[in-house]
Every structure is written in C-alpha cells, then in structure tokens.
Design an enzyme around this catalytic site. Sequence first.
Site, PDB file in Angstrom:
ATOM      1  N   GLY A   1       0.815  -1.225   0.000  1.00  0.00           N
ATOM      2  CA  GLY A   1       0.000   0.000   0.000  1.00  0.00           C
ATOM      3  C   GLY A   1       0.835   1.256   0.000  1.00  0.00           C
ATOM      4  O   GLY A   1       2.053   1.221   0.154  1.00  0.00           O
TER       5      GLY A   1
ATOM      6  N   GLY B   1       2.532   3.768   1.497  1.00  0.00           N
ATOM      7  CA  GLY B   1       3.050   4.034   2.831  1.00  0.00           C
ATOM      8  C   GLY B   1       3.632   5.429   2.977  1.00  0.00           C
ATOM      9  O   GLY B   1       3.949   5.881   4.080  1.00  0.00           O
ATOM     10  N   ARG B   2       3.793   6.088   1.846  1.00  0.00           N
ATOM     11  CA  ARG B   2       4.303   7.472   1.922  1.00  0.00           C
ATOM     12  C   ARG B   2       3.784   8.270   0.743  1.00  0.00           C
ATOM     13  O   ARG B   2       4.476   9.127   0.193  1.00  0.00           O
ATOM     14  CB  ARG B   2       5.819   7.473   1.935  1.00  0.00           C
ATOM     15  CG  ARG B   2       6.395   6.695   0.769  1.00  0.00           C
ATOM     16  CD  ARG B   2       7.824   7.024   0.613  1.00  0.00           C
ATOM     17  NE  ARG B   2       8.375   6.218  -0.446  1.00  0.00           N
ATOM     18  CZ  ARG B   2       9.461   6.535  -1.089  1.00  0.00           C
ATOM     19  NH1 ARG B   2      10.106   7.625  -0.787  1.00  0.00           N
ATOM     20  NH2 ARG B   2       9.920   5.761  -2.033  1.00  0.00           N
TER      21      ARG B   2
ATOM     22  N   LYS C   1       4.056  12.158  -3.177  1.00  0.00           N
ATOM     23  CA  LYS C   1       4.931  11.087  -2.689  1.00  0.00           C
ATOM     24  C   LYS C   1       5.912  11.700  -1.695  1.00  0.00           C
ATOM     25  O   LYS C   1       6.553  12.709  -2.000  1.00  0.00           O
ATOM     26  CB  LYS C   1       5.684  10.504  -3.893  1.00  0.00           C
ATOM     27  CG  LYS C   1       6.431   9.226  -3.613  1.00  0.00           C
ATOM     28  CD  LYS C   1       6.869   8.600  -4.940  1.00  0.00           C
ATOM     29  CE  LYS C   1       7.798   7.433  -4.719  1.00  0.00           C
ATOM     30  NZ  LYS C   1       8.274   6.880  -5.996  1.00  0.00           N
TER      31      LYS C   1
ATOM     32  N   ASP D   1       8.741   6.010   7.801  1.00  0.00           N
ATOM     33  CA  ASP D   1       8.358   7.329   8.313  1.00  0.00           C
ATOM     34  C   ASP D   1       7.399   8.074   7.382  1.00  0.00           C
ATOM     35  O   ASP D   1       6.946   9.162   7.695  1.00  0.00           O
ATOM     36  CB  ASP D   1       9.611   8.180   8.584  1.00  0.00           C
ATOM     37  CG  ASP D   1      10.468   8.357   7.338  1.00  0.00           C
ATOM     38  OD1 ASP D   1      10.018   7.969   6.234  1.00  0.00           O
ATOM     39  OD2 ASP D   1      11.587   8.891   7.462  1.00  0.00           O
ATOM     40  N   GLY D   2       7.130   7.496   6.202  1.00  0.00           N
ATOM     41  CA  GLY D   2       6.200   8.141   5.267  1.00  0.00           C
ATOM     42  C   GLY D   2       6.813   9.297   4.494  1.00  0.00           C
ATOM     43  O   GLY D   2       6.105   9.991   3.761  1.00  0.00           O
TER      44      GLY D   2
ATOM     45  N   ASP E   1       4.383  -4.725  -7.432  1.00  0.00           N
ATOM     46  CA  ASP E   1       3.744  -3.478  -6.996  1.00  0.00           C
ATOM     47  C   ASP E   1       4.304  -2.279  -7.762  1.00  0.00           C
ATOM     48  O   ASP E   1       3.787  -1.176  -7.648  1.00  0.00           O
ATOM     49  CB  ASP E   1       3.929  -3.261  -5.488  1.00  0.00           C
ATOM     50  CG  ASP E   1       5.368  -3.396  -5.040  1.00  0.00           C
ATOM     51  OD1 ASP E   1       5.983  -4.435  -5.338  1.00  0.00           O
ATOM     52  OD2 ASP E   1       5.887  -2.456  -4.415  1.00  0.00           O
ATOM     53  N   ASN E   2       5.357  -2.498  -8.542  1.00  0.00           N
ATOM     54  CA  ASN E   2       5.928  -1.406  -9.330  1.00  0.00           C
ATOM     55  C   ASN E   2       5.668  -1.607 -10.820  1.00  0.00           C
ATOM     56  O   ASN E   2       6.395  -1.089 -11.658  1.00  0.00           O
ATOM     57  CB  ASN E   2       7.439  -1.287  -9.082  1.00  0.00           C
ATOM     58  CG  ASN E   2       7.732  -0.831  -7.656  1.00  0.00           C
ATOM     59  OD1 ASN E   2       6.891  -0.185  -7.029  1.00  0.00           O
ATOM     60  ND2 ASN E   2       8.890  -1.165  -7.147  1.00  0.00           N
TER      61      ASN E   2
ATOM     62  N   ASP F   1       7.481   4.326 -10.361  1.00  0.00           N
ATOM     63  CA  ASP F   1       8.327   4.141  -9.180  1.00  0.00           C
ATOM     64  C   ASP F   1       9.813   4.073  -9.520  1.00  0.00           C
ATOM     65  O   ASP F   1      10.452   3.015  -9.470  1.00  0.00           O
ATOM     66  CB  ASP F   1       7.887   2.902  -8.383  1.00  0.00           C
ATOM     67  CG  ASP F   1       6.724   3.239  -7.464  1.00  0.00           C
ATOM     68  OD1 ASP F   1       6.274   4.405  -7.484  1.00  0.00           O
ATOM     69  OD2 ASP F   1       6.248   2.359  -6.725  1.00  0.00           O
TER      70      ASP F   1
HETATM   71  P1  AMP Z   1       8.934   1.080  -3.169  1.00  0.00           P
HETATM   72  O1  AMP Z   1      10.250   0.504  -2.811  1.00  0.00           O
HETATM   73  O2  AMP Z   1       8.938   2.572  -3.313  1.00  0.00           O
HETATM   74  O3  AMP Z   1       8.299   0.410  -4.346  1.00  0.00           O
HETATM   75  O4  AMP Z   1       7.992   0.817  -1.913  1.00  0.00           O
HETATM   76  C1  AMP Z   1       7.673  -0.445  -1.400  1.00  0.00           C
HETATM   77  C2  AMP Z   1       6.721  -0.287  -0.247  1.00  0.00           C
HETATM   78  O5  AMP Z   1       7.360   0.377   0.840  1.00  0.00           O
HETATM   79  C3  AMP Z   1       5.473   0.530  -0.542  1.00  0.00           C
HETATM   80  O6  AMP Z   1       4.415  -0.016   0.186  1.00  0.00           O
HETATM   81  C4  AMP Z   1       5.836   1.890  -0.019  1.00  0.00           C
HETATM   82  O7  AMP Z   1       4.704   2.664   0.297  1.00  0.00           O
HETATM   83  C5  AMP Z   1       6.631   1.541   1.208  1.00  0.00           C
HETATM   84  N1  AMP Z   1       7.575   2.608   1.608  1.00  0.00           N
HETATM   85  C6  AMP Z   1       8.703   2.971   0.964  1.00  0.00           C
HETATM   86  N2  AMP Z   1       9.325   3.960   1.611  1.00  0.00           N
HETATM   87  C7  AMP Z   1       8.582   4.258   2.696  1.00  0.00           C
HETATM   88  C8  AMP Z   1       8.691   5.201   3.780  1.00  0.00           C
HETATM   89  N3  AMP Z   1       9.714   6.052   3.865  1.00  0.00           N
HETATM   90  N4  AMP Z   1       7.730   5.198   4.707  1.00  0.00           N
HETATM   91  C9  AMP Z   1       6.688   4.339   4.636  1.00  0.00           C
HETATM   92  N5  AMP Z   1       6.520   3.440   3.675  1.00  0.00           N
HETATM   93  C10 AMP Z   1       7.461   3.389   2.692  1.00  0.00           C
HETATM   94 MG    MG Z   2       6.749   1.148  -5.304  1.00  0.00          MG
END
Ligand code: AMP
Ligand code: MG
Length: 476
Positions: free
Chosen positions: A84, A86-87, A107, A119-120, A246-247, A256
């Site tokens: 989901g 997350g940020r 983002k 930390d979002g 998810d990407n 992403d």
């Molecule tokens: P990504 O590596 O950007 O494809 O993200 C993979 C997952 O990690 C997704 O669910 C993102 O929302 C979550 N995520 C990545 N970075 C953060 C962050 N700094 N805080 C919270 N969730 C994160």
């Molecule tokens: Mg992603």
Amino acid sequence: MNLPLHRAPFPASMAVEVDPARFASPHLVALNEALATELGFSPDWLRSPEGVALLSGQTHIKGVPAMAQAYAGHQFGQFVPQLGDGRAHLLGIVTDHAGQVHDMQLKGSGPTPFSRRGDGLAALGPVLREYLVSEAMAALGVPTTRALAAVTTGETVWRDRPQPGAVLTRIASSHLRVGTFQYFAAREDRESLEFLCALAIERHVPSAHDCENPIRALYESVVARQARLIAHWMSLGFVHGVMNTDNMTLSGETIDYGPCAFLDIYRHDKVFSSIDHNGRYAYVNQPRLAGWNLARLAETLLPFFDPDENRALTWAQEALGRFQDLYQEAWLARMRPKLGLTASETQDKALIETLLQIMEKDRMDWTLSFRRLARNDSLVEPTSSEALLDWMMEWQARRDREPVPAERQYALMRQSNPAVIARNHRVAEAITSAENGDFTVFENLLQRLRHPFADDSTYEMPPLPEQIVHATFCGT
Ligand code: AMP
Ligand code: MG
C-alpha cells in the site's frame, strides 16, 4: 480558485482517507509548467502560497479527501499481502485538455495506515531523481508517470545521513498496479477485483467494453503494453531496478523510479540497485521478469477469464505465451531503426546481437555508440577489436540492401538514438548541488533532457572513470 481536481472513485475497501503530514515550511523547488497547463492548472496559481500548500498536502478541497491506496506485491519474488501507499497520498483525479483522466499523487507526504515501520517521508535526492528520470523518459517517448512539482518540506529526513525532506507531485494515468489486483485476489474479494477491472478498462482500454469478454481484452492489452514498454527500455539501456509486481502498472507506464539507471558501458547483466544482490532485475532479465509479473496478474483474473478453471488456465497460458513474441517484435521494431534499417530481413536479429556482443567485449558506451553511428562518426578506435571492423562492413552491406537512401537511414538513426539521457553521474551531480541549495544544475540538466535527440557535446559525454556511478539506492 476553481481547481480541476476531483475525488478519486475508490470505496473504503480500496483506499483509506488520510491527511498528509504538516510540514514546517514547504517551498516549491520545481514546477512543470507545460504539464500544469495541459492539466488545466494555472502555473502562477501553483506557485502561489495556496498552490504550494496543495503541492505539499497542507490543504485539500472540500469533498476531495487525500487517500492512500491499498496494494500487495511480490518483492524480489516474495509475496507480501499488504504493502500500500506508505508514503503517498492520492490527491484526486484531473482530466486533461484531451479528456484523458489522470491521478494526481503526492509522494513523501507523510505516514499512512500502510506505512508499517517507515516514516512516510522522502528525501530530496530521490524526489529529484524521479523528477529528472521520469521527465527524461517522457521526452524520449517512453510511457511513464510524470513529475508535476517538487517541494522541499523544511524538515530533515533521517536516512544513512540527515537529508532535506521533499514531496513529489506525480501524475499517472492511474496507480493501478499488478499488486493492486493481488491485494484483492489474496483476500478472495471478487467484487473489488471486478471494480478494479472496470476502472482499468475505462481508463486504459475503453475499446475492451465492446469485446465479448472485456477482462480478457484488458489482460491482452496489458501484456501487449508491457511488451512494448520493456522493449523501449531495453533499446535505451534503461534498468528499472525494482520490477516488483507493486511497481508494474496496468497502464503500461513506467512507475516508481527508485534505484533506476541508464547503462553507460554496455553489460548485459548490469545491476545498479544496491539491494538487488542476486541480480534479479539486471538489464538482461527485464523482459523475463515482466513476463513473470504478468503471470501473477493472470492469476488474479483467472475466474473472470472463464468460469471453468481449466479453460481459464489454458486461455491465460496462451495469452501470456504471446508476451515473448510480442516483446521480440517490439524489440526489433526499436532496434532496427537504431541501425537505420527500415526493411526487415531475417538476419537482422543476429546482426544486432553481434553488435551488442562486441559492444560488451570492447566496453563501449551504450548511448554514445549508437549516437555515433547516427552521426556517421567512426566507432572504430585504436582499442577496437577486429570484430567491430568486420561488423561495420556487414552493417554497410545490409544498409546497401535498404530501399531508402543513406540520408534517410541517418535521419532515422538520429531520431532513434538519443544523444542526451539522464546519465547517472549527471543526476548525482544535480542532486548534490540541490542538497547544497543550488538548483541551477538540476534545472540545466532538466532542460537538456527535454531535447534528447539534439546533439550536445557536453551532456552526451559518458562519465570519466572517477565519475562512474556503480550503485544506486532506493532512498526510501
Ligand atoms: P517502493 O520501494 O517505493 O516500491 O515501496 C515499497 C513499499 O514500501 C510501498 O508499500 C511503499 O509505500 C513503502 N515505503 C517505501 N518507503 C517508505 C517510507 N519512507 N515510509 C513508509 N513506507 C514506505
Ligand atoms: Mg513502489
């Protein structure tokens, strides 16, 4: 101000309404004026304090709440039933002048119920990286999400070192990911899957409405789009770096941008991402892994392909089986023009592959080598192998059999072989300067990236040995 922003159509099971974080002092550092105008936003208004408040999630329009979307995904082959946003916060949907609907998403805008231990937030470096590379891809004609704006938050984000915090505003024709479908399939939530399919069809494949089985048509279309997308990446030497399910989008847009990079010296098994220890997403593996992801998508849609399980499976295998052929076709359609070829000969594939083998052996730069072919510069240097000389003769003989004259061949090569790509060392340089408060390097690079097919003797240069970027980081 009447903003062209509307509520995203998701029910509560698919997206959680959640406000972005409060930030001390949001400051606009980049605005894509052309894109803003296309979407019906006034660039002047977006630069105003109210505009910057919108682009940093500090305000929202009544009735248009920010939302975090649910999705799952296979990360490096491992299924995670809940990832989901997350940020990220979906601000809403925008319809452009051509009537096309887009998602507008922040983002790095703060935690959500999907943040898990994160930390979002996002640091300025990765935000500018996504901005530069996604806009470079758009200028190269590659389907991609776009960057509308970047805002610094005035706060510090703690990664391996303290970094300035930032928020990217991303525009996407949707944020429907393979992982979005996996989330609901894992919960056996047929109703939500149907809703997602209808939304994907409406946004991306409206013609599927008229098909006997619109969901089969949707799947076929996604397979074809991904085949074309990955072929386009490969022709440009682009390595995505984290092709987790998810990407990967249903729209066929690149999404992403994390540890992505363009090849400098060509190596078929090149990996940049610091977390990709086994080279799962190495350059050469991208077509195969896209196929793997599309198999995961098919699994979520089986009951809609056919009520009979066996027939559904047979149909899915056939549909997915076309991916490799479609990819090969799309790859040749991208690679032939890079060599000035308009006609098709059966030996073309071998001709291209031989060149790639020589490029790898002779440690040649991907982008500059093709561009030099387009300029009729000799590729042959004192260090070149005999094999390259032989290949040049073979290529010449092949071009002599072309139905179009040499000038047309060179014009085609100049349109197919960019001079300027988002080279890793240039991106790194732009980020370092920006972190020190100077955005002119970023701006200059961005302007150059908007005209990738124009010669530029400075920006086309590969890195010096000490400038080579060997590893890239997600930055999350
Ligand atoms: P990504 O590596 O950007 O494809 O993200 C993979 C997952 O990690 C997704 O669910 C993102 O929302 C979550 N995520 C990545 N970075 C953060 C962050 N700094 N805080 C919270 N969730 C994160
Ligand atoms: Mg992603």
